[in-house]
Scaffold this motif. Sequence first.
Motif, PDB file in Angstrom:
ATOM      1  N   LEU B   2       0.831  -1.199   0.000  1.00 52.85           N
ATOM      2  CA  LEU B   2       0.000   0.000   0.000  1.00 52.85           C
ATOM      3  C   LEU B   2       0.868   1.252   0.000  1.00 52.85           C
ATOM      4  CD1 LEU B   2      -2.213  -1.316   2.890  1.00 52.85           C
ATOM      5  CD2 LEU B   2      -3.007  -1.008   0.541  1.00 52.85           C
ATOM      6  N   GLU B   6      -2.942   5.401   0.548  1.00 52.88           N
ATOM      7  CA  GLU B   6      -3.942   4.355   0.781  1.00 52.88           C
ATOM      8  C   GLU B   6      -3.942   3.923   2.235  1.00 52.88           C
ATOM      9  OE1 GLU B   6      -4.127   1.370  -2.742  1.00 52.88           O
ATOM     10  OE2 GLU B   6      -2.044   2.047  -2.630  1.00 52.88           O
ATOM     11  N   ARG B   9      -5.691   6.318   4.378  1.00 53.49           N
ATOM     12  CA  ARG B   9      -7.155   6.199   4.307  1.00 53.49           C
ATOM     13  C   ARG B   9      -7.652   5.021   5.131  1.00 53.49           C
ATOM     14  NH1 ARG B   9      -6.403   8.520  -0.695  1.00 53.49           N
ATOM     15  NH2 ARG B   9      -5.699   6.619  -1.710  1.00 53.49           N
ATOM     16  N   LEU B  10      -6.869   3.940   5.115  1.00 56.13           N
ATOM     17  CA  LEU B  10      -7.310   2.731   5.815  1.00 56.13           C
ATOM     18  C   LEU B  10      -7.217   2.871   7.330  1.00 56.13           C
ATOM     19  CD1 LEU B  10      -5.751  -0.030   3.549  1.00 56.13           C
ATOM     20  CD2 LEU B  10      -8.153   0.576   3.817  1.00 56.13           C
ATOM     21  N   THR B  11      -6.298   3.675   7.782  1.00 56.14           N
ATOM     22  CA  THR B  11      -6.062   3.751   9.228  1.00 56.14           C
ATOM     23  C   THR B  11      -6.572   5.051   9.832  1.00 56.14           C
ATOM     24  OG1 THR B  11      -3.893   4.719   8.814  1.00 56.14           O
ATOM     25  CG2 THR B  11      -4.001   2.327   9.063  1.00 56.14           C
ATOM     26  N   HIS B  12      -6.965   5.996   8.960  1.00 53.34           N
ATOM     27  CA  HIS B  12      -7.379   7.312   9.438  1.00 53.34           C
ATOM     28  C   HIS B  12      -6.263   8.025  10.187  1.00 53.34           C
ATOM     29  CE1 HIS B  12     -11.941   6.319   9.124  1.00 53.34           C
ATOM     30  NE2 HIS B  12     -11.308   6.272   7.989  1.00 53.34           N
ATOM     31  N   ALA B  43      -0.635  -4.790   4.342  1.00 53.84           N
ATOM     32  CA  ALA B  43      -1.961  -4.789   4.971  1.00 53.84           C
ATOM     33  C   ALA B  43      -1.884  -5.304   6.405  1.00 53.84           C
ATOM     34  CB  ALA B  43      -2.931  -5.643   4.148  1.00 53.84           C
ATOM     35  N   ILE B  46      -1.853  -2.805   9.375  1.00 51.66           N
ATOM     36  CA  ILE B  46      -3.038  -2.020   9.771  1.00 51.66           C
ATOM     37  C   ILE B  46      -3.367  -2.181  11.254  1.00 51.66           C
ATOM     38  CG2 ILE B  46      -5.510  -1.739   9.388  1.00 51.66           C
ATOM     39  CD1 ILE B  46      -5.042  -2.349   6.448  1.00 51.66           C
ATOM     40  N   PRO B  47      -3.399  -3.425  11.768  1.00 52.03           N
ATOM     41  CA  PRO B  47      -3.718  -3.551  13.197  1.00 52.03           C
ATOM     42  C   PRO B  47      -2.726  -2.803  14.082  1.00 52.03           C
ATOM     43  CG  PRO B  47      -3.833  -5.690  12.114  1.00 52.03           C
ATOM     44  CD  PRO B  47      -3.266  -4.729  11.115  1.00 52.03           C
ATOM     45  N   GLN B  50      -3.552   0.695  14.179  1.00 54.52           N
ATOM     46  CA  GLN B  50      -4.744   0.972  14.987  1.00 54.52           C
ATOM     47  C   GLN B  50      -4.440   0.957  16.475  1.00 54.52           C
ATOM     48  OE1 GLN B  50      -7.260  -1.898  13.142  1.00 54.52           O
ATOM     49  NE2 GLN B  50      -8.109  -0.390  11.711  1.00 54.52           N
ATOM     50  N   HIS B  53      -2.930   4.201  17.159  1.00 51.59           N
ATOM     51  CA  HIS B  53      -3.983   5.215  17.142  1.00 51.59           C
ATOM     52  C   HIS B  53      -4.693   5.272  18.499  1.00 51.59           C
ATOM     53  CE1 HIS B  53      -6.539   8.092  15.508  1.00 51.59           C
ATOM     54  NE2 HIS B  53      -6.913   7.504  14.382  1.00 51.59           N
TER      55      HIS B  53
END
Lengths: 265, 265
Positions: B2, B6, B9-12, B43, B46-47, B50, B53
């Motif tokens: 990614l 991108e 966008r997926l993780t804000h 990908a 991503i976790p 998060q 975040h």
Amino acid sequence: MLAIGEFSRLTHLSIRTLRRYHEAGLLVPATVDPATGYRSYGADQIPTAQVIHRLRDLDVPLADVRRILEAPDPAARGALVAEHLRRLEAELERTRGAVASLRRLLAPDPAPVHVEVRAVPATTVAAVEGDVGVDDVLAWYAGAMAELDAVVEDGDGAPGGLYDNALFEEGRGHVLVHRPTARPPRRGRVHPVTLPAVELAVATHTGPHDDIDVTYGEVGAWVVANALAVAGPVRETYLVGPRDTADPAAWRTEIGWPVFGVGER
Amino acid sequence: MLAIGEFSRLTHLSIRTLRRYHEAGLLVPATVDPATGYRSYGADQIPTAQVIHRLRDLDVPLADVRRILEAPDPAARGALVAEHLRRLEAELERTRGAVASLRRLLAPDPAPVHVEVRAVPATTVAAVEGDVGVDDVLAWYAGAMAELDAVVEDGDGAPGGLYDNALFEEGRGHVLVHRPTARPPRRGRVHPVTLPAVELAVATHTGPHDDIDVTYGEVGAWVVANALAVAGPVRETYLVGPRDTADPAAWRTEIGWPVFGVGER
DNA sequence: GTTGGACCCTCCCCCTGCGAGAGGGTGCAC
DNA sequence: GTGCACCCTCTCGCAGGGGGAGGGTCCAAC
């Protein structure tokens, strides 16, 4: 008259901080020697210093502290303080949500997310739309949905929202909330809108919205893995939401990414 | 793979923030094109994004986030997170105290503080002392007082503390807590100390310690008005404290400023 | 009368966790 | 080949201070 060092000892504010408050116009010394620049404080400034101290303990920005101190009467002051306490309350709520969400995120075996592509025909809905900042989106949503509910009597389906990517990327973007209905009325901010037909990569998120980015991530990863491209704002459909049950764990939100180029892989 | 946009966008998480996390070693892209510097994320990252975040939502500093992510196993990770949640809890408690104190400070007609000068003879006490940072003083006090209580059986009088001015001015200073007793023992950190005779400007503070600086301010103003000078660390005596009652409103703390030059006015 | 030390002044750089923008390279479709 | 979206690095700004440099001021002791 108190020199800055004595005043510092009396108020437990550092000398540095007192100078900064002077500079910021928050706590101006009673007199300043024009020749030496020495600051002198009056004993009657101690209570003011303490109020500032308390407000700073609550992370009230200096500008707002000044506004509170400049309030003409105790009532106005009280109102401004109460305002900040409400802000604090909201912050607390947010923190609680983040803690809970962190706990769930770290909890073992999250339920796998099922993603599928679904063709959605063009639909005409009753909608309210606007440009909203990301911090205001919740408040805006509540207002818009309330207006929608007041105006649409014969809704036939779950309400939903369309969220422009700019909202997340630039902190501000176009938002549209809607309810499907056979005859969309036009009243106040409510007006008919025809949502274009799209192919949606959809997944259903169960639980509070604190965790919703997890499902977003799953959908996104799936979309990338399946060589699709995204076209247009994300669509959310509130299958079960705060209007249906007060228990966030029971909420069900459908997340739909408009895609094209299906099945290339 | 990614691109950063991108992934954003997926993780804000904003692109800017992702770059910062890379720089900080928090979330290093799976690959970086050596020619162009373009970042690529997997990908499976991503976790992680998060979790970061969520932690940032809780204002966990980036350095601590890194420590959590680098933890070898989930148990260690959980312990670190729990540690932060405890910190958050304490912060919350502090905020609650500040709110209550602010309310009291803004409440009408505070009880006037009575200040008087009292000659105190030299006293030998059982004491624990040390150099403490202002943020650690509460924890240090609790430990020291517990040790004192365990060792001193025949205390005859309220416990107290001496606090060096440097504690407030430089954030770190000498602290001594003590209990008066006829035969001060010497065990562990506990040892006999003879407190010198002083003239004390004393006032009694009633209520939780969140407000104690108000009484400090009153004593200080009185001292200044009576043309006295301060000599030595402030003395507090816990007439009624947490060891006596769980209700902070019932606490009574005597505050004593060592002064000289009495009666000049 | 001068000297030492405590105290005060201003000015500037550092911290965190970003946001904003400048100035420039890259990838791809038309 | 031209536009456009995307990416890069760099610097500056923010709050609310901390830390230190470099220098003036006050007062008491010698």
